[in-house]
Design an enzyme around this catalytic site. Structure first.
Site, short mmCIF file in Angstrom:
data_model
loop_
_atom_site.label_atom_id
_atom_site.label_comp_id
_atom_site.label_asym_id
_atom_site.label_seq_id
_atom_site.Cartn_x
_atom_site.Cartn_y
_atom_site.Cartn_z
N LYS A 177 7.25 -22.49 20.25
CA LYS A 177 8.12 -22.95 18.77
C LYS A 177 9.17 -23.63 18.95
CE LYS A 177 8.10 -23.73 14.44
NZ LYS A 177 8.08 -23.46 13.47
N ASP A 196 4.93 -27.65 16.49
CA ASP A 196 4.94 -27.59 14.87
C ASP A 196 3.80 -28.43 14.35
OD1 ASP A 196 6.01 -29.76 13.52
OD2 ASP A 196 6.92 -28.95 13.13
#
Ligand code: SF4
Length: 279
Positions: A177, A196
């Site tokens: 991420k 996310d």
């Protein structure tokens, strides 16, 4: 014989059977060559194929419609974390784990004033940094990640943030991420899709994935979304998740994707709900 124990004979009319059973019986009593047989089998096959052709959540037509709506609603959106360099973005993204961007943006100005360079972070100890980032939560781990990442950058990368996924992932506290945020936002490289909590929730509501593991969700999104849109798409979903498609009580009546979304927990809908479209 007691009532209810008498063996039942199949009904020829289907009158006493459930609709499915009646249909099976009716087919049984029509000879394979008879015109009746042709009339009953062909439309059923047609209906099946037209049903499967009707709705594919990741069909290019549906995906493009959704992308168009997102572009119109969230033009030019980008990462909400304030930063002036790749290192500041990397550090801010590490701090944003389990924390809001608003909170991180309150912390970083002072932090970067106190430790202006990668070298300054590398020279500090985690214990020195902890008080400055305490309000972002998980501050002990985050302090270790910041110092560890800075030291690794100095040691192995000449103090510069690497521009590829493999080397970014070698930094302490950096997973896909964070690496995707830095690669997409700072280096404008679409190597993957940022996944996310907002992206996870909305991708599942929109039936782009049924996975729960972020890596698998990212793979599904990389298959469904054209690569040229990976960076914008993630930013747009994050904004959409903050403003309308919130976790509890999404604001579906105001949502531009409403007629394309079949999420099971919609608060208002003009289209059929799909039970499997769960956040
Ligand atoms: S219609 Fe509702 S659940 Fe679907 S994307 Fe929009 S806000 Fe989210």
């Amino acid at each position: 014989m007691a009532r209810g124990v008498t063996p039942r004979r199949p009904s020829r009319t289907g009158r006493h059977e459930r609709p499915q059973a009646a249909l099976r019986l009716a087919k049984k009593f029509v000879s394979p060559a008879s015109p009746e047989r042709k009339r009953t089998t062909k439309p059923a096959a047609k209906a099946k194929s037209s049903k499967s052709a009707q709705y594919i959540p990741t069909s290019p037509a549906r995906v493009n419609e959704i992308l168009k709506c997102l572009d119109a609603r969230y033009p030019g959106v980008t990462c909400a974390l304030h930063h002036r360099s790749a290192w500041e973005l990397l550090a801010a993204t590490i701090l944003s784990a389990q924390c809001t961007d608003v909170r991180v943006n309150m912390v970083t100005p002072e932090l970067f004033k106190k430790y202006p360079t990668v070298q300054d972070f590398a020279s500090a100890t985690p214990e020195q940094i902890e008080p400055d980032i305490r309000s972002t939560g998980f501050f002990r781990n985050k302090a270790k990640s910041l110092v560890g990442a800075a030291r690794k950058l100095i040691q192995d990368f000449g103090g510069k943030v690497p521009t590829d996924m493999e080397h970014l992932l070698s930094l302490p506290g950096v997973a896909r991420k964070t690496a995707n945020v830095v690669l997409g936002t700072w280096f404008k490289k679409a190597v993957g899709v940022v996944v996310d909590t907002h992206v996870t929730r909305i991708a599942r509501r929109l039936e782009f994935t049924r996975e729960e593991d972020p890596r698998k969700i990212e793979q599904d999104l990389m298959r469904a979304i054209p690569q040229a849109k990976w960076i914008d798409f993630a930013h747009q979903l994050i904004w959409h998740g903050r403003t309308l498609c919130i976790a509890r009580k999404p604001k579906c009546a105001e949502c531009p994707l409403e007629n394309l979304c079949h999420a099971a927990d919609k608060t208002w809908s003009t289209v059929p709900i799909h039970k499997t479209a769960q956040p």
